[in-house]
Design a protein around this motif. Structure first.
Motif, PDB file in Angstrom:
ATOM      1  N   ARG A  48      18.720  -8.242  11.443  1.00 12.59           N
ATOM      2  CA  ARG A  48      19.540  -9.106  12.295  1.00 12.59           C
ATOM      3  C   ARG A  48      18.684 -10.137  13.011  1.00 12.59           C
ATOM      4  NH1 ARG A  48      21.674  -5.549  16.365  1.00 12.59           N
ATOM      5  NH2 ARG A  48      23.118  -4.850  14.746  1.00 12.59           N
ATOM      6  N   GLU A  49      17.540  -9.720  13.548  1.00 11.94           N
ATOM      7  CA  GLU A  49      16.686 -10.649  14.279  1.00 11.94           C
ATOM      8  C   GLU A  49      16.086 -11.691  13.344  1.00 11.94           C
ATOM      9  OE1 GLU A  49      14.877 -12.480  17.472  1.00 11.94           O
ATOM     10  OE2 GLU A  49      16.544 -11.043  17.354  1.00 11.94           O
ATOM     11  N   TRP A  50      15.684 -11.267  12.137  1.00 14.93           N
ATOM     12  CA  TRP A  50      15.133 -12.229  11.168  1.00 14.93           C
ATOM     13  C   TRP A  50      16.173 -13.286  10.809  1.00 14.93           C
ATOM     14  CZ3 TRP A  50      16.489 -13.253   5.989  1.00 14.93           C
ATOM     15  CH2 TRP A  50      15.608 -14.125   5.331  1.00 14.93           C
ATOM     16  N   LEU A  51      17.405 -12.852  10.543  1.00 13.26           N
ATOM     17  CA  LEU A  51      18.449 -13.801  10.181  1.00 13.26           C
ATOM     18  C   LEU A  51      18.804 -14.718  11.352  1.00 13.26           C
ATOM     19  CD1 LEU A  51      20.872 -11.602   8.051  1.00 13.26           C
ATOM     20  CD2 LEU A  51      19.595 -13.590   7.262  1.00 13.26           C
ATOM     21  N   ARG A  52      18.786 -14.186  12.561  1.00 11.32           N
ATOM     22  CA  ARG A  52      19.090 -15.009  13.735  1.00 11.32           C
ATOM     23  C   ARG A  52      18.061 -16.125  13.884  1.00 11.32           C
ATOM     24  NH1 ARG A  52      21.028 -14.581  19.406  1.00 11.32           N
ATOM     25  NH2 ARG A  52      22.253 -12.766  18.801  1.00 11.32           N
ATOM     26  N   ARG A  53      16.772 -15.776  13.761  1.00 12.06           N
ATOM     27  CA  ARG A  53      15.715 -16.785  13.888  1.00 12.06           C
ATOM     28  C   ARG A  53      15.811 -17.820  12.775  1.00 12.06           C
ATOM     29  NH1 ARG A  53      14.573 -17.124  18.854  1.00 12.06           N
ATOM     30  NH2 ARG A  53      14.694 -15.031  19.751  1.00 12.06           N
ATOM     31  N   LEU A  54      16.126 -17.362  11.573  1.00 18.73           N
ATOM     32  CA  LEU A  54      16.267 -18.281  10.443  1.00 18.73           C
ATOM     33  C   LEU A  54      17.432 -19.243  10.675  1.00 18.73           C
ATOM     34  CD1 LEU A  54      15.425 -19.179   7.621  1.00 18.73           C
ATOM     35  CD2 LEU A  54      16.881 -17.350   6.689  1.00 18.73           C
ATOM     36  N   ARG A  55      18.561 -18.733  11.160  1.00 14.27           N
ATOM     37  CA  ARG A  55      19.715 -19.595  11.441  1.00 14.27           C
ATOM     38  C   ARG A  55      19.376 -20.641  12.484  1.00 14.27           C
ATOM     39  NH1 ARG A  55      23.596 -15.593  13.743  1.00 14.27           N
ATOM     40  NH2 ARG A  55      25.031 -17.333  14.034  1.00 14.27           N
ATOM     41  N   LEU A  56      18.696 -20.227  13.555  1.00 12.01           N
ATOM     42  CA  LEU A  56      18.339 -21.171  14.614  1.00 12.01           C
ATOM     43  C   LEU A  56      17.443 -22.284  14.074  1.00 12.01           C
ATOM     44  CD1 LEU A  56      17.644 -18.677  17.538  1.00 12.01           C
ATOM     45  CD2 LEU A  56      19.485 -20.365  17.447  1.00 12.01           C
ATOM     46  N   GLN A  57      16.436 -21.897  13.296  1.00  6.93           N
ATOM     47  CA  GLN A  57      15.523 -22.903  12.737  1.00  6.93           C
ATOM     48  C   GLN A  57      16.271 -23.851  11.809  1.00  6.93           C
ATOM     49  OE1 GLN A  57      12.093 -21.222  10.804  1.00  6.93           O
ATOM     50  NE2 GLN A  57      11.110 -23.202  10.494  1.00  6.93           N
TER      51      GLN A  57
ATOM     52  N   HIS B 259      23.270 -13.077   2.107  1.00  8.43           N
ATOM     53  CA  HIS B 259      22.377 -13.724   1.138  1.00  8.43           C
ATOM     54  C   HIS B 259      22.675 -15.212   1.034  1.00  8.43           C
ATOM     55  CE1 HIS B 259      21.804  -9.667  -1.171  1.00  8.43           C
ATOM     56  NE2 HIS B 259      21.151  -9.702  -0.024  1.00  8.43           N
ATOM     57  N   THR B 260      23.964 -15.562   0.990  1.00 10.10           N
ATOM     58  CA  THR B 260      24.350 -16.975   0.892  1.00 10.10           C
ATOM     59  C   THR B 260      23.858 -17.749   2.103  1.00 10.10           C
ATOM     60  OG1 THR B 260      26.328 -16.350  -0.369  1.00 10.10           O
ATOM     61  CG2 THR B 260      26.302 -18.547   0.620  1.00 10.10           C
ATOM     62  N   MET B 261      24.060 -17.175   3.288  1.00  6.38           N
ATOM     63  CA  MET B 261      23.620 -17.841   4.509  1.00  6.38           C
ATOM     64  C   MET B 261      22.100 -17.997   4.534  1.00  6.38           C
ATOM     65  SD  MET B 261      22.263 -17.615   7.750  1.00  6.38           S
ATOM     66  CE  MET B 261      22.355 -15.911   8.269  1.00  6.38           C
ATOM     67  N   ALA B 262      21.365 -16.945   4.182  1.00  2.00           N
ATOM     68  CA  ALA B 262      19.906 -17.005   4.204  1.00  2.00           C
ATOM     69  C   ALA B 262      19.376 -18.022   3.197  1.00  2.00           C
ATOM     70  CB  ALA B 262      19.320 -15.624   3.915  1.00  2.00           C
ATOM     71  N   ARG B 263      19.965 -18.054   2.002  1.00  2.00           N
ATOM     72  CA  ARG B 263      19.529 -19.003   0.971  1.00  2.00           C
ATOM     73  C   ARG B 263      19.780 -20.439   1.424  1.00  2.00           C
ATOM     74  NH1 ARG B 263      21.868 -16.630  -2.738  1.00  2.00           N
ATOM     75  NH2 ARG B 263      23.831 -17.784  -2.752  1.00  2.00           N
TER      76      ARG B 263
END
Length: 240
Positions: free
Chosen positions: A147-156, A103-107
């Motif tokens: 996992r895929e959603w978070l990976r794409r979000l991190r890359l962006q 959650h912290t990473m996504a936020r």
């Protein structure tokens, strides 16, 4: 007057591996209890029927609900009197005070992408976005999708952060953000362009050209392709 002690806290780590901690001490859980904790941790709140159907898809409804009750009993008896999960007749929610690293990473990533968060000149921000994938050893469908959603979000977020740092005249940190993105997916051109631009902003032409050549070789070896003409034209020397 002595300072008051820090309040106890519970951390649920889902990036890189599963780990539950209370006051920095591990809380051991069995496999089904880990899956239940991870599912509720990601969703924060969910109805009991959805949990049972998702975690035990091949079981009958009766057996799935029985497995859920067993996992909940295990959680309540192995959590040092913590309320890891708040239970009602119909729903399950994450216990108050349980902090989830995903959650912290996504936020943080969403704030960067939206350009709504402060720009920290601190490698810790890049480190937060450079954490491992979500539960990489798990192959449950619900984990794979998250996992895929978070990976794409991190890359962006890392690509956006590299651009913002470069605009704010922080090329060294811009390079770090670009390299973090490259470590996740090395064949994407955007972070390589950001790294080259940051090297050039530092006046480091040699490193810029070395990075470009390494990327060109990687593309040719892996895909039989070449960098885009736009990328090549950004370099200060004429390419062969």
């Amino acid at each position: 007057m002595n300072p008051s002690p820090s309040p106890p806290h519970t951390n649920l780590q889902l990036l890189g591996q599963f780990r539950l901690e209370f006051n920095s001490e591990p809380v051991p859980l069995c496999g089904n209890a880990q899956r239940l904790m991870a599912f509720i941790g990601l969703r924060r709140g969910v109805c009991r029927s959805e949990v049972a159907q998702t975690l035990w898809p091949d079981a009958t409804e009766t057996h799935a609900r029985g497995s859920l009750r067993t996992a909940l009993w295990y959680l309540s008896n192995n959590s040092h009197e913590l309320e890891l999960v708040h239970c009602t007749r119909e729903s399950l929610t994450l216990g108050h005070g349980v902090r989830v690293d995903a959650h912290t990473m996504a936020r943080t990533a969403l704030d960067i992408v939206r350009d709504s968060g402060p720009l920290y000149a601190d490698p810790l921000l890049i480190g937060l976005l450079d954490r491992g994938d979500l539960l990489p050893e798990w192959d449950d469908n619900w984990v794979v999708l998250e996992r895929e959603w978070l990976r794409r979000l991190r890359l962006q977020a890392l690509d956006t952060l590299a651009e913002r740092l470069a605009r704010h005249n922080m090329p060294a940190l811009a390079v770090e953000a670009a390299l973090a993105s490259i470590r996740i997916e090395p064949l994407r051109e955007n972070p390589h362009r950001a790294a080259v631009s940051a090297h050039l902003a530092e006046g480091n032409m040699i490193e810029a050209l070395k990075h470009y050549e390494a990327f060109r070789h990687l593309l040719r070896t892996e895909l039989g392709a070449a960098p885009s003409p736009w990328f090549t034209r950004t370099l200060p020397l004429k390419r062969r």
